[in-house]
Design an enzyme around this catalytic site. Structure first.
Site, PDB file in Angstrom:
ATOM      1  N   HIS A  39      45.005  27.811  41.782  1.00  0.00           N
ATOM      2  CA  HIS A  39      45.399  29.020  41.052  1.00  0.00           C
ATOM      3  C   HIS A  39      46.490  29.698  41.865  1.00  0.00           C
ATOM      4  O   HIS A  39      46.294  30.015  43.040  1.00  0.00           O
ATOM      5  CB  HIS A  39      44.202  29.960  40.881  1.00  0.00           C
ATOM      6  CG  HIS A  39      44.487  31.166  40.057  1.00  0.00           C
ATOM      7  ND1 HIS A  39      44.534  31.132  38.683  1.00  0.00           N
ATOM      8  CD2 HIS A  39      44.768  32.449  40.416  1.00  0.00           C
ATOM      9  CE1 HIS A  39      44.791  32.362  38.230  1.00  0.00           C
ATOM     10  NE2 HIS A  39      44.945  33.167  39.267  1.00  0.00           N
ATOM     11  N   ASP A  41      49.131  32.783  42.132  1.00  0.00           N
ATOM     12  CA  ASP A  41      49.411  34.129  41.614  1.00  0.00           C
ATOM     13  C   ASP A  41      50.838  34.551  41.917  1.00  0.00           C
ATOM     14  O   ASP A  41      51.181  34.754  43.079  1.00  0.00           O
ATOM     15  CB  ASP A  41      48.449  35.131  42.253  1.00  0.00           C
ATOM     16  CG  ASP A  41      47.040  34.997  41.699  1.00  0.00           C
ATOM     17  OD1 ASP A  41      46.083  34.972  42.479  1.00  0.00           O
ATOM     18  OD2 ASP A  41      46.920  34.917  40.464  1.00  0.00           O
ATOM     19  N   HIS A  72      49.614  31.802  37.384  1.00  0.00           N
ATOM     20  CA  HIS A  72      49.279  33.085  36.741  1.00  0.00           C
ATOM     21  C   HIS A  72      50.450  34.033  36.968  1.00  0.00           C
ATOM     22  O   HIS A  72      50.644  34.509  38.084  1.00  0.00           O
ATOM     23  CB  HIS A  72      47.982  33.602  37.377  1.00  0.00           C
ATOM     24  CG  HIS A  72      47.560  34.947  36.906  1.00  0.00           C
ATOM     25  ND1 HIS A  72      46.570  35.664  37.570  1.00  0.00           N
ATOM     26  CD2 HIS A  72      47.956  35.731  35.874  1.00  0.00           C
ATOM     27  CE1 HIS A  72      46.388  36.817  36.951  1.00  0.00           C
ATOM     28  NE2 HIS A  72      47.211  36.878  35.925  1.00  0.00           N
ATOM     29  N   GLY A 148      46.728  42.279  40.989  1.00  0.00           N
ATOM     30  CA  GLY A 148      47.635  42.708  42.055  1.00  0.00           C
ATOM     31  C   GLY A 148      47.139  42.369  43.438  1.00  0.00           C
ATOM     32  O   GLY A 148      47.934  42.207  44.367  1.00  0.00           O
ATOM     33  N   PHE A 149      45.800  42.217  43.593  1.00  0.00           N
ATOM     34  CA  PHE A 149      45.286  41.998  44.951  1.00  0.00           C
ATOM     35  C   PHE A 149      44.026  41.135  44.937  1.00  0.00           C
ATOM     36  O   PHE A 149      43.235  41.191  43.988  1.00  0.00           O
ATOM     37  CB  PHE A 149      44.946  43.359  45.619  1.00  0.00           C
ATOM     38  CG  PHE A 149      46.122  44.286  45.674  1.00  0.00           C
ATOM     39  CD1 PHE A 149      46.337  45.199  44.642  1.00  0.00           C
ATOM     40  CD2 PHE A 149      47.060  44.202  46.705  1.00  0.00           C
ATOM     41  CE1 PHE A 149      47.452  46.039  44.654  1.00  0.00           C
ATOM     42  CE2 PHE A 149      48.169  45.040  46.720  1.00  0.00           C
ATOM     43  CZ  PHE A 149      48.372  45.958  45.690  1.00  0.00           C
ATOM     44  N   ASP A 181      39.031  35.563  36.603  1.00  0.00           N
ATOM     45  CA  ASP A 181      39.926  35.703  37.736  1.00  0.00           C
ATOM     46  C   ASP A 181      39.755  37.064  38.417  1.00  0.00           C
ATOM     47  O   ASP A 181      40.144  38.086  37.889  1.00  0.00           O
ATOM     48  CB  ASP A 181      41.379  35.553  37.234  1.00  0.00           C
ATOM     49  CG  ASP A 181      42.356  35.466  38.372  1.00  0.00           C
ATOM     50  OD1 ASP A 181      43.566  35.548  38.119  1.00  0.00           O
ATOM     51  OD2 ASP A 181      41.911  35.330  39.537  1.00  0.00           O
ATOM     52  N   GLY A 183      37.261  38.669  41.988  1.00  0.00           N
ATOM     53  CA  GLY A 183      35.933  39.121  42.422  1.00  0.00           C
ATOM     54  C   GLY A 183      34.814  38.148  42.135  1.00  0.00           C
ATOM     55  O   GLY A 183      33.635  38.514  42.158  1.00  0.00           O
TER      56      GLY A 183
HETATM   57  C1  DX5 Z   1      44.585  39.220  41.224  1.00  0.00           C
HETATM   58  C2  DX5 Z   1      44.727  37.707  41.140  1.00  0.00           C
HETATM   59  C3  DX5 Z   1      43.441  37.017  41.415  1.00  0.00           C
HETATM   60  C4  DX5 Z   1      42.844  37.474  42.737  1.00  0.00           C
HETATM   61  C5  DX5 Z   1      41.533  36.772  42.978  1.00  0.00           C
HETATM   62  O1  DX5 Z   1      45.745  39.807  40.705  1.00  0.00           O
HETATM   63  O2  DX5 Z   1      45.146  37.317  39.863  1.00  0.00           O
HETATM   64  O3  DX5 Z   1      43.662  35.610  41.377  1.00  0.00           O
HETATM   65  O4  DX5 Z   1      43.762  37.207  43.765  1.00  0.00           O
HETATM   66  O5  DX5 Z   1      41.191  36.901  44.350  1.00  0.00           O
HETATM   67  P1  DX5 Z   1      39.652  37.158  44.703  1.00  0.00           P
HETATM   68  O6  DX5 Z   1      38.913  35.909  44.277  1.00  0.00           O
HETATM   69  O7  DX5 Z   1      39.675  37.386  46.184  1.00  0.00           O
HETATM   70  O8  DX5 Z   1      39.231  38.367  43.898  1.00  0.00           O
HETATM   71 ZN    ZN Z   2      45.190  35.186  39.377  1.00  0.00          ZN
END
Ligand code: DX5
Ligand code: ZN
Length: 218
Positions: A39, A41, A72, A148-149, A181, A183
């Site tokens: 995945h 980002d 993504h 975003g994070f 996607d 948490g």
């Molecule tokens: C958030 C991203 C996710 C996120 C998932 O904007 O799209 O892919 O990084 O990271 P974790 O699994 O740590 O929540």
């Molecule tokens: Zn993502």
């Protein structure tokens, strides 16, 4: 039903906890794990308040990874770059519904490149907005955090959204995959699969908690 545990590629904990100069080494580590996809980002600092990376990093990962790249796009006006992400190696290209005023046309554009078409929806976006294009969607990337994070807290109302989308997909028989996607962890993964999810994206859970990536048995 096949359930993929879809570990992160760059951008998130993977990149943050890995030594960037050793991207190949860490890509190989994922190659030999039981993860099914990468995945990836992409963030532009406009659609989301963060910036990750672009084509050079994706091309570098593509050179070494042996698994599909699930890209993504957390960017505004993604139509501008669909072909370039495909050329960089994207197998799935997910655009945000919230960033696409002409989503049907964008999905056609993604498919015209040979990539699978994905639509990402933010936590506030109702599943019902997908109804009239669901037959054109290969993958729904359902955000269970605000984009975003990495490392954020899972949003609980995601479970009911998964069930609602599962019902819609089964009713229309479109075969669309449901990806969760944000948490995702060992506590909610089973419940998400039970609610109807097909693909789980895992960043923090895998890389910061150092869950061993079991070697794949293939
Ligand atoms: C958030 C991203 C996710 C996120 C998932 O904007 O799209 O892919 O990084 O990271 P974790 O699994 O740590 O929540
Ligand atoms: Zn993502």
């Amino acid at each position: 039903m096949q359930h993929n545990l879809n570990y992160h590629g760059p951008h998130c904990p993977f990149l943050l906890s890995a030594d960037f100069a050793n991207l190949e080494r860490d890509t190989q580590m994922i190659n030999t794990s039981n993860a099914d996809w990468f995945h990836v980002d992409v963030m532009d600092g406009m659609f989301v308040p963060n910036i990750s990376f672009g084509f050079p990093v994706i091309k570098a990962v593509k050179k070494h990874c042996k698994k599909p790249l699930d890209v993504h796009l957390m960017i505004v006006d993604p139509d501008r770059y669909i072909q370039q992400f495909r050329d960089a190696g994207a197998d799935y290209i997910s655009v945000h519904l919230e960033a696409c005023p002409h989503l049907h046309r964008t999905l056609q554009l993604i498919k015209s490149t040979g990539a699978k078409a994905g639509v990402a929806i933010n936590p506030h976006t109702p599943v019902s907005l997908l109804r009239d294009v669901l037959h054109d969607i290969d993958l729904v990337c359902m955000m269970s955090v605000n984009p975003g994070f990495g490392g954020q807290k899972f949003i609980e109302h995601t479970y009911s959204k998964v069930s609602e989308l599962r019902e819609m997909i089964d009713e229309k028989n479109t075969g669309t995959l449901i990806e969760i996607d944000g948490g995702v962890d060992l506590k909610n993964a089973g419940k998400l699969i039970a609610a109807g999810a097909d693909v789980l994206v895992a960043g923090n859970t895998v890389f910061h908690l150092k869950i061993p990536l079991l070697p794949s048995n293939n």
